[in-house]
Write a protein that holds these residues in place. Structure first.
Motif, PDB file in Angstrom:
ATOM      1  N   THR A  35       0.816  -1.225   0.000  1.00  0.00           N
ATOM      2  CA  THR A  35       0.000   0.000   0.000  1.00  0.00           C
ATOM      3  C   THR A  35       0.844   1.267   0.000  1.00  0.00           C
ATOM      4  O   THR A  35       0.300   2.365  -0.134  1.00  0.00           O
ATOM      5  CB  THR A  35      -0.971   0.020   1.182  1.00  0.00           C
ATOM      6  N   GLU A  36       2.155   1.129   0.134  1.00  0.00           N
ATOM      7  CA  GLU A  36       3.064   2.269  -0.011  1.00  0.00           C
ATOM      8  C   GLU A  36       2.958   2.837  -1.442  1.00  0.00           C
ATOM      9  O   GLU A  36       3.213   4.013  -1.674  1.00  0.00           O
ATOM     10  CB  GLU A  36       4.498   1.785   0.259  1.00  0.00           C
ATOM     11  N   HIS A  37       2.558   1.975  -2.377  1.00  0.00           N
ATOM     12  CA  HIS A  37       2.508   2.379  -3.779  1.00  0.00           C
ATOM     13  C   HIS A  37       1.137   2.941  -4.143  1.00  0.00           C
ATOM     14  O   HIS A  37       0.108   2.319  -3.852  1.00  0.00           O
ATOM     15  CB  HIS A  37       2.828   1.180  -4.678  1.00  0.00           C
ATOM     16  N   ALA A  38       1.122   4.106  -4.782  1.00  0.00           N
ATOM     17  CA  ALA A  38      -0.120   4.701  -5.257  1.00  0.00           C
ATOM     18  C   ALA A  38      -0.775   3.746  -6.242  1.00  0.00           C
ATOM     19  O   ALA A  38      -0.088   3.083  -7.019  1.00  0.00           O
ATOM     20  CB  ALA A  38       0.173   6.036  -5.927  1.00  0.00           C
TER      21      ALA A  38
ATOM     22  N   ALA B 101      -4.468   9.242   0.859  1.00  0.00           N
ATOM     23  CA  ALA B 101      -3.010   9.398   0.928  1.00  0.00           C
ATOM     24  C   ALA B 101      -2.436   9.954  -0.371  1.00  0.00           C
ATOM     25  O   ALA B 101      -1.303  10.408  -0.399  1.00  0.00           O
ATOM     26  CB  ALA B 101      -2.355   8.057   1.254  1.00  0.00           C
ATOM     27  N   GLY B 102      -3.228   9.907  -1.444  1.00  0.00           N
ATOM     28  CA  GLY B 102      -2.805  10.464  -2.729  1.00  0.00           C
ATOM     29  C   GLY B 102      -1.775   9.604  -3.450  1.00  0.00           C
ATOM     30  O   GLY B 102      -1.560   8.468  -3.044  1.00  0.00           O
ATOM     31  N   PRO B 103      -1.164  10.066  -4.502  1.00  0.00           N
ATOM     32  CA  PRO B 103      -1.312  11.432  -5.014  1.00  0.00           C
ATOM     33  C   PRO B 103      -2.645  11.684  -5.725  1.00  0.00           C
ATOM     34  O   PRO B 103      -3.058  12.830  -5.839  1.00  0.00           O
ATOM     35  CB  PRO B 103      -0.141  11.563  -5.999  1.00  0.00           C
ATOM     36  N   ARG B 136       2.635  10.946  -0.386  1.00  0.00           N
ATOM     37  CA  ARG B 136       1.893   9.779   0.079  1.00  0.00           C
ATOM     38  C   ARG B 136       2.519   9.135   1.321  1.00  0.00           C
ATOM     39  O   ARG B 136       1.841   8.854   2.298  1.00  0.00           O
ATOM     40  CB  ARG B 136       1.843   8.753  -1.074  1.00  0.00           C
ATOM     41  N   ARG B 137       3.836   8.967   1.267  1.00  0.00           N
ATOM     42  CA  ARG B 137       4.542   8.328   2.377  1.00  0.00           C
ATOM     43  C   ARG B 137       4.408   9.151   3.657  1.00  0.00           C
ATOM     44  O   ARG B 137       4.145   8.614   4.734  1.00  0.00           O
ATOM     45  CB  ARG B 137       6.021   8.173   2.001  1.00  0.00           C
ATOM     46  N   SER B 143      -0.380   9.953   9.670  1.00  0.00           N
ATOM     47  CA  SER B 143      -1.658   9.348  10.079  1.00  0.00           C
ATOM     48  C   SER B 143      -1.417   8.258  11.118  1.00  0.00           C
ATOM     49  O   SER B 143      -2.114   8.180  12.141  1.00  0.00           O
ATOM     50  CB  SER B 143      -2.372   8.726   8.870  1.00  0.00           C
ATOM     51  N   ALA B 144      -0.415   7.415  10.855  1.00  0.00           N
ATOM     52  CA  ALA B 144      -0.105   6.314  11.778  1.00  0.00           C
ATOM     53  C   ALA B 144       0.366   6.865  13.126  1.00  0.00           C
ATOM     54  O   ALA B 144      -0.012   6.358  14.192  1.00  0.00           O
ATOM     55  CB  ALA B 144       0.954   5.400  11.162  1.00  0.00           C
TER      56      ALA B 144
END
Lengths: 163, 163
Positions: A35-38, B101-103, B136-137, B143-144
């Motif tokens: 989920t790190e990846h868009a 989280a985008g982009p 995103r990261r 958030s975490a």
């Protein structure tokens, strides 16, 4: 792990397949790498962190007796975790990991570093027993890497079967 | 995040409370930070990566209509995700995160960086709306972090209520 997760997402997308995860000892390492990846939501539907045995039985439908008889770190448990996740979440491919990341929790029969990875899809189920070395972090990372590699192998198998 | 997760585990252990997680946009970041620590299984029972809406309804018991009417990124959805996880997994405290989280995926009403965090326990429910900046990261990490901080605040509230 991050780059491998990207490759898994790309291969799933090309094959038109969806993925779910059931993680015990890796505890979210696989899902967070994916989920790190868009755009991961197109193929990765989500999963279960089955850390306690209760989660394994309540959410993945494992039989209490299976864990009682064989323990949570067992090839059969890994397989049923993957099958339970695939069913509960409705994905084409499910990968499950259960193992002993340490530093405690090991026994002579089931030492720290013993990990089972199961991948299920419409073409069947593969379960692998790993005997890993290193500290807790390294055992978790290697488990997550092998799990993602097994998903890639499963996608390739599925593609061959469709020819 | 790693150190914060350790503090959460220690405070839960001292208070004799258990925790579960329901993660959408953080996708396993919270669970992997918690389970990085040896002994986390004493208080962290596991959780759900509710990435697709189907997981939110199938495993957390969310009403389809709630997501249809308000979208998946909504304070009410965050609350029901946390309540669903607490119920399904049988933990004292549940934390849920849903956001963009985008982009991509943002809209004028719900821009990238809009995140809802909900924490439920026997003392009630707290929901917070975050408006985060960064890539995103960074949005996932912040958030975490906020989710784990809210768990700490919840443990402190629970302790005060028991006095």
């Amino acid at each position: 792990l991050y780059a491998l997760a990207k490759r898994v997402l790309d291969e799933l997308q090309t094959a038109g397949l969806t993925l779910t995860t059931a993680e015990s000892c890796t505890g979210g390492l696989i899902s967070s790498a994916l989920t790190e990846h868009a755009g991961s939501s197109a193929v990765y539907l989500g999963g279960v962190i089955a850390y306690s045995n209760h989660v394994k039985t309540a959410l993945l439908g494992l039989d209490d007796a299976l864990i009682r008889d064989f323990g949570a770190v067992d090839a059969r448990v890994a397989r049923v975790m993957a099958e339970g996740a695939a069913r509960a979440i409705g994905a084409d491919i499910a990968v499950a990991v259960t193992g002993i990341a340490g530093p405690s929790g090991g026994t002579p029969q089931k030492p720290v570093g013993l990990v089972y990875v199961a991948v299920v899809s419409s073409t069947g189920c593969e379960v692998e027993e790993l005997r890993l070395e290193g500290d807790r972090r390294r055992i978790r990372e290697q488990s997550a890497e092998r799990a993602l590699e097994m998903v890639l192998e499963c996608v390739a198998r599925d593609a061959r079967d469709r020819l």
